[in-house]
Write a protein that holds these residues in place. Structure first.
Motif, PDB file in Angstrom:
ATOM      1  N   ASN A  77      -8.775 -11.167 -12.257  1.00  0.00           N
ATOM      2  CA  ASN A  77      -7.877 -10.074 -11.961  1.00  0.00           C
ATOM      3  C   ASN A  77      -6.517  -9.998 -12.880  1.00  0.00           C
ATOM      4  O   ASN A  77      -5.979  -8.833 -12.867  1.00  0.00           O
ATOM      5  CB  ASN A  77      -7.601 -10.306 -10.500  1.00  0.00           C
ATOM      6  CG  ASN A  77      -8.954  -9.832  -9.659  1.00  0.00           C
ATOM      7  OD1 ASN A  77      -9.935  -9.880 -10.184  1.00  0.00           O
ATOM      8  ND2 ASN A  77      -8.737 -10.086  -8.208  1.00  0.00           N
ATOM      9  N   VAL A  78      -6.126 -11.259 -13.100  1.00  0.00           N
ATOM     10  CA  VAL A  78      -4.822 -11.135 -14.064  1.00  0.00           C
ATOM     11  C   VAL A  78      -4.920 -10.906 -15.238  1.00  0.00           C
ATOM     12  O   VAL A  78      -3.921 -11.004 -15.881  1.00  0.00           O
ATOM     13  CB  VAL A  78      -4.168 -12.477 -13.361  1.00  0.00           C
ATOM     14  CG1 VAL A  78      -3.796 -12.789 -12.078  1.00  0.00           C
ATOM     15  CG2 VAL A  78      -4.905 -13.751 -13.900  1.00  0.00           C
ATOM     16  N   GLY A  79      -6.038 -10.702 -15.805  1.00  0.00           N
ATOM     17  CA  GLY A  79      -6.525 -10.469 -17.049  1.00  0.00           C
ATOM     18  C   GLY A  79      -7.007 -11.842 -17.677  1.00  0.00           C
ATOM     19  O   GLY A  79      -6.825 -12.893 -17.328  1.00  0.00           O
ATOM     20  N   HIS A  80      -7.468 -11.481 -18.880  1.00  0.00           N
ATOM     21  CA  HIS A  80      -7.914 -12.826 -19.501  1.00  0.00           C
ATOM     22  C   HIS A  80      -6.744 -13.570 -20.289  1.00  0.00           C
ATOM     23  O   HIS A  80      -5.936 -12.983 -20.883  1.00  0.00           O
ATOM     24  CB  HIS A  80      -9.055 -12.304 -20.916  1.00  0.00           C
ATOM     25  CG  HIS A  80     -10.163 -12.001 -20.245  1.00  0.00           C
ATOM     26  ND1 HIS A  80     -11.213 -12.372 -19.847  1.00  0.00           N
ATOM     27  CD2 HIS A  80     -10.622 -10.664 -19.947  1.00  0.00           C
ATOM     28  CE1 HIS A  80     -11.969 -11.750 -19.451  1.00  0.00           C
ATOM     29  NE2 HIS A  80     -11.780 -10.273 -19.663  1.00  0.00           N
ATOM     30  N   GLU A 264     -14.375 -12.356   1.492  1.00  0.00           N
ATOM     31  CA  GLU A 264     -13.519 -11.399   0.418  1.00  0.00           C
ATOM     32  C   GLU A 264     -13.578 -12.241  -1.000  1.00  0.00           C
ATOM     33  O   GLU A 264     -12.764 -12.316  -1.848  1.00  0.00           O
ATOM     34  CB  GLU A 264     -12.049 -11.512   1.076  1.00  0.00           C
ATOM     35  CG  GLU A 264     -11.967 -10.919   2.270  1.00  0.00           C
ATOM     36  CD  GLU A 264     -10.928  -9.611   2.346  1.00  0.00           C
ATOM     37  OE1 GLU A 264     -10.729  -9.137   1.082  1.00  0.00           O
ATOM     38  OE2 GLU A 264     -10.242  -9.320   3.304  1.00  0.00           O
ATOM     39  N   VAL A 265     -14.745 -12.739  -1.063  1.00  0.00           N
ATOM     40  CA  VAL A 265     -14.764 -13.430  -2.551  1.00  0.00           C
ATOM     41  C   VAL A 265     -14.597 -12.353  -3.563  1.00  0.00           C
ATOM     42  O   VAL A 265     -14.077 -12.618  -4.514  1.00  0.00           O
ATOM     43  CB  VAL A 265     -16.435 -13.946  -2.644  1.00  0.00           C
ATOM     44  CG1 VAL A 265     -16.694 -14.358  -3.936  1.00  0.00           C
ATOM     45  CG2 VAL A 265     -16.536 -15.056  -1.615  1.00  0.00           C
ATOM     46  N   GLN A 266     -15.383 -11.296  -3.561  1.00  0.00           N
ATOM     47  CA  GLN A 266     -15.036 -10.125  -4.519  1.00  0.00           C
ATOM     48  C   GLN A 266     -13.756  -9.143  -4.149  1.00  0.00           C
ATOM     49  O   GLN A 266     -13.231  -8.762  -5.150  1.00  0.00           O
ATOM     50  CB  GLN A 266     -16.244  -9.299  -4.659  1.00  0.00           C
ATOM     51  CG  GLN A 266     -16.342  -8.260  -5.831  1.00  0.00           C
ATOM     52  CD  GLN A 266     -17.887  -7.775  -6.153  1.00  0.00           C
ATOM     53  OE1 GLN A 266     -17.682  -7.061  -7.174  1.00  0.00           O
ATOM     54  NE2 GLN A 266     -18.767  -8.475  -6.026  1.00  0.00           N
ATOM     55  N   THR A 267     -13.392  -9.066  -3.000  1.00  0.00           N
ATOM     56  CA  THR A 267     -12.558  -8.042  -2.538  1.00  0.00           C
ATOM     57  C   THR A 267     -10.984  -8.734  -2.623  1.00  0.00           C
ATOM     58  O   THR A 267     -10.039  -8.173  -2.593  1.00  0.00           O
ATOM     59  CB  THR A 267     -12.746  -7.471  -1.327  1.00  0.00           C
ATOM     60  OG1 THR A 267     -12.889  -8.614  -0.322  1.00  0.00           O
ATOM     61  CG2 THR A 267     -14.055  -6.550  -1.371  1.00  0.00           C
ATOM     62  N   GLY A 268     -10.951 -10.135  -2.521  1.00  0.00           N
ATOM     63  CA  GLY A 268      -9.661 -10.698  -2.662  1.00  0.00           C
ATOM     64  C   GLY A 268      -8.772 -10.749  -3.695  1.00  0.00           C
ATOM     65  O   GLY A 268      -9.335 -10.299  -4.792  1.00  0.00           O
ATOM     66  N   PHE A 269      -7.539 -10.967  -3.493  1.00  0.00           N
ATOM     67  CA  PHE A 269      -6.511 -11.269  -4.348  1.00  0.00           C
ATOM     68  C   PHE A 269      -6.429  -9.976  -5.212  1.00  0.00           C
ATOM     69  O   PHE A 269      -6.531  -9.763  -6.336  1.00  0.00           O
ATOM     70  CB  PHE A 269      -6.767 -12.378  -5.566  1.00  0.00           C
ATOM     71  CG  PHE A 269      -7.021 -13.712  -4.583  1.00  0.00           C
ATOM     72  CD1 PHE A 269      -6.007 -14.463  -4.197  1.00  0.00           C
ATOM     73  CD2 PHE A 269      -8.307 -14.108  -4.205  1.00  0.00           C
ATOM     74  CE1 PHE A 269      -5.975 -15.426  -3.424  1.00  0.00           C
ATOM     75  CE2 PHE A 269      -8.244 -15.447  -3.470  1.00  0.00           C
ATOM     76  CZ  PHE A 269      -7.143 -16.103  -3.014  1.00  0.00           C
ATOM     77  N   CYS A 270      -5.948  -8.896  -4.480  1.00  0.00           N
ATOM     78  CA  CYS A 270      -5.315  -7.776  -4.922  1.00  0.00           C
ATOM     79  C   CYS A 270      -6.365  -6.738  -5.451  1.00  0.00           C
ATOM     80  O   CYS A 270      -5.878  -5.628  -5.798  1.00  0.00           O
ATOM     81  CB  CYS A 270      -4.307  -7.913  -6.066  1.00  0.00           C
ATOM     82  SG  CYS A 270      -2.720  -8.994  -5.464  1.00  0.00           S
ATOM     83  N   ARG A 271      -7.551  -7.072  -5.617  1.00  0.00           N
ATOM     84  CA  ARG A 271      -8.681  -6.356  -6.184  1.00  0.00           C
ATOM     85  C   ARG A 271      -8.662  -4.818  -5.508  1.00  0.00           C
ATOM     86  O   ARG A 271      -8.851  -3.835  -6.273  1.00  0.00           O
ATOM     87  CB  ARG A 271      -9.937  -6.983  -6.367  1.00  0.00           C
ATOM     88  CG  ARG A 271     -11.186  -6.246  -6.481  1.00  0.00           C
ATOM     89  CD  ARG A 271     -11.116  -5.788  -7.926  1.00  0.00           C
ATOM     90  NE  ARG A 271     -11.073  -6.659  -8.979  1.00  0.00           N
ATOM     91  CZ  ARG A 271     -10.848  -6.559 -10.000  1.00  0.00           C
ATOM     92  NH1 ARG A 271     -11.073  -4.959 -10.476  1.00  0.00           N
ATOM     93  NH2 ARG A 271     -10.575  -7.448 -11.046  1.00  0.00           N
ATOM     94  N   ALA A 291     -12.654 -16.627  -3.546  1.00  0.00           N
ATOM     95  CA  ALA A 291     -13.026 -17.130  -4.628  1.00  0.00           C
ATOM     96  C   ALA A 291     -12.754 -16.363  -5.911  1.00  0.00           C
ATOM     97  O   ALA A 291     -11.694 -15.630  -5.874  1.00  0.00           O
ATOM     98  CB  ALA A 291     -14.825 -17.607  -4.665  1.00  0.00           C
ATOM     99  N   LYS A 292     -13.778 -16.065  -6.798  1.00  0.00           N
ATOM    100  CA  LYS A 292     -13.581 -15.166  -7.720  1.00  0.00           C
ATOM    101  C   LYS A 292     -12.064 -14.904  -8.368  1.00  0.00           C
ATOM    102  O   LYS A 292     -11.531 -15.844  -9.191  1.00  0.00           O
ATOM    103  CB  LYS A 292     -14.129 -13.851  -7.400  1.00  0.00           C
ATOM    104  CG  LYS A 292     -15.735 -13.851  -7.356  1.00  0.00           C
ATOM    105  CD  LYS A 292     -16.308 -12.350  -7.292  1.00  0.00           C
ATOM    106  CE  LYS A 292     -17.685 -12.423  -7.313  1.00  0.00           C
ATOM    107  NZ  LYS A 292     -18.310 -13.085  -8.502  1.00  0.00           N
ATOM    108  N   GLY A 293     -11.394 -14.237  -7.852  1.00  0.00           N
ATOM    109  CA  GLY A 293     -10.002 -13.830  -8.383  1.00  0.00           C
ATOM    110  C   GLY A 293      -9.052 -14.767  -8.097  1.00  0.00           C
ATOM    111  O   GLY A 293      -7.865 -14.588  -8.658  1.00  0.00           O
ATOM    112  N   ILE A 294      -9.221 -15.616  -7.305  1.00  0.00           N
ATOM    113  CA  ILE A 294      -8.280 -16.837  -7.014  1.00  0.00           C
ATOM    114  C   ILE A 294      -7.700 -17.618  -8.355  1.00  0.00           C
ATOM    115  O   ILE A 294      -6.384 -17.755  -8.151  1.00  0.00           O
ATOM    116  CB  ILE A 294      -8.837 -17.740  -5.965  1.00  0.00           C
ATOM    117  CG1 ILE A 294      -7.756 -18.622  -5.228  1.00  0.00           C
ATOM    118  CG2 ILE A 294      -9.973 -18.786  -6.627  1.00  0.00           C
ATOM    119  CD1 ILE A 294      -8.115 -19.430  -4.184  1.00  0.00           C
ATOM    120  N   ALA A 295      -8.486 -17.854  -9.327  1.00  0.00           N
ATOM    121  CA  ALA A 295      -7.739 -18.940 -10.195  1.00  0.00           C
ATOM    122  C   ALA A 295      -7.924 -18.383 -11.673  1.00  0.00           C
ATOM    123  O   ALA A 295      -8.175 -19.232 -12.466  1.00  0.00           O
ATOM    124  CB  ALA A 295      -8.660 -20.105 -10.114  1.00  0.00           C
TER     125      ALA A 295
END
Length: 450
Positions: A77-80, A264-271, A291-295
């Protein structure tokens, strides 16, 4: 089917760069090596082997530069290679890489749990436990709910996807490729209809009444430990329930002593344009799986929720050797720092504002897109046969393949395999976003004529 008079023209490359066909010779050579040693059951959407990535761009082994509309399935989510993530990881790796929090703990784990308590919906006392993957988080949310309620039954929904472990396969709706041949599955899992406005035609209250009636008649509210639901279904087709559906389910859970679990594994963290999708209708889950966008690309997951629920499990009942690994925790702190500092929730809403009008115009023009939907930077087009709602999975595959050949990574999904989903990094520039969309539009126009 309507089309424009002029023949479509491929957009000229800008920051996207194509040096070879995709995949090119170097990637094809790696694919040959892979065939000898990697299990055939592991599939890849686009076998272009990546050597570096930055922001919203992927560079492959042949020097092609691809625009990434997949984000590793909503992970980056924050970019590569986000600078804060890289810096935090580098610093932590120089200190120690592992002790196991269950043996000798460390501050990073506590800091991540403090951030989750602050960021997740609700102002009640919260606690968290950290894991490695979304499937682990969902499975442990069920464990917690069962321990806290003393009940067994778990309710899930049509089109749901929750993971690949034995329990989460049972929670997942789609058989091929996720479940076929892998049974028997965990018992006491019950599936009910959800809300799919494009196909069921129901408003949120009506869809909730159907689901709740099924639960009460076929299971019994006093037997249900947890209702587990994605606020926007991911792999099932980016299905956003009709307004009112989630609040009605949450209220029913509260009235019946059932734990409401938001996956909210896919929907979380500002997505979705909010830190968590549940907050759009002021739904406060009892437990939330993330998960996913968290780290920022490292494996980390969490279950966060009401403190009394988390504490219903006896010491030693939750955990895992690598859960909350110190490097993954450091990456999460860098990722959260970036999301806050760059206000990536607002960036997601900006992406929605640029993408949806173009997709809706294309739907009117081509007649092959039955529904355009989504929220924030979690957006989708559902492809149908002209003049109706019959899914067109073949066209969907061709559109995705055409995008890949032109250097734009898009993903497909949906129970019927007829949805193209867009998950760009939230930090993606307007220029790259527009260029990638032009490629997608070109691919749809070309393939719709065939």
């Amino acid at each position: 089917m309507t089309t424009t008079a002029a023949e479509p023209q491929a957009p000229a490359p800008q920051q996207r760069r194509l040096r070879t066909e995709i995949p090119g010779p170097a990637s094809r050579a790696l694919q040959e090596r892979r065939a000898n040693v990697v299990a055939a059951g592991v599939a890849s959407t686009l076998p272009a082997y990546i050597t570096s990535a930055s922001g919203g761009l992927l560079t492959d082994a042949d020097g092609n530069v691809l625009i990434d509309f997949g984000s590793g399935i909503a992970v980056t989510n924050v970019g590569h290679s986000a600078p804060a993530v890289v810096d935090h990881v580098r610093e932590q790796a120089g200190l120690f890489t592992h002790t196991c929090f269950m043996v000798t703990p460390y501050e990073g784990y506590v800091e991540v749990c403090e951030a989750l308590a602050e960021l997740t919906p609700g102002d009640h006392a919260k606690k968290s436990v950290l894991f490695n993957s979304g499937a682990e988080a969902v499975e442990n949310a069920v464990k917690i709910a069962r321990a806290a309620t003393g009940r067994q039954a778990v309710v899930v929904f049509d089109h749901a996807y929750h993971g690949r472990t034995n329990l989460t396969m049972a929670l997942t709706a789609k058989s091929v490729p996720y479940k076929h041949g892998f049974g028997p599955f965990a018992p006491e899992v019950y599936r009910v209809p959800g809300s799919y406005p494009f196909r069921d035609g129901l408003d949120g209250a009506e869809a909730a009444r159907v689901a709740i009636d099924r639960i009460e008649k076929q299971i019994g509210g006093d037997q249900v430990a947890a209702v587990v639901i994605e606020p926007i279904q991911g792999e099932g087709g980016f299905i956003e329930p009709a307004p009112g559906f989630l609040p009605a389910l949450s209220a029913w859970c509260s009235a019946n002593g059932v734990v409401f679990v938001a996956d909210e594994v896919q929907t979380g963290f500002c997505r979705t344009g909010d830190w968590f999708a549940s907050t759009r209708e002021n739904v406060v889950p009892d437990l939330i799986a993330t998960a996913k966008g968290i780290a920022g690309g490292l494996p980390l997951a969490a279950v966060t929720g009401r403190a009394e629920l988390l504490d219903a499990v006896a010491p030693g009942g939750l955990g895992g050797t690598y859960g909350g690994n110190p490097i993954a925790c450091a990456a999460a702190l860098g990722s959260i720092e970036t999301m806050r500092g760059a206000d990536l929730a607002t960036s997601a809403r900006r992406i929605q504002e640029r993408v949806l009008p173009r997709l809706r115009a294309l739907a009117s023009e081509t007649g092959v897109i039955g529904d355009v939907r989504g929220r924030g930077a979690m957006l989708a087009a559902e492809f149908v046969k002209p003049g109706g709602v019959e899914p067109d999975a073949d066209l969907t595959k061709r559109v995705a393949a055409a995008c890949h050949a032109l250097g734009v990574v898009v993903l497909t999904c949906g129970t019927y395999g007829n949805v193209v989903r867009l998950l760009p990094p939230l930090s993606l520039s307007d220029e790259l976003l527009d260029e990638g969309l032009s490629v997608l539009e070109y691919a749809i126009r070309v393939e719709a004529r065939k």
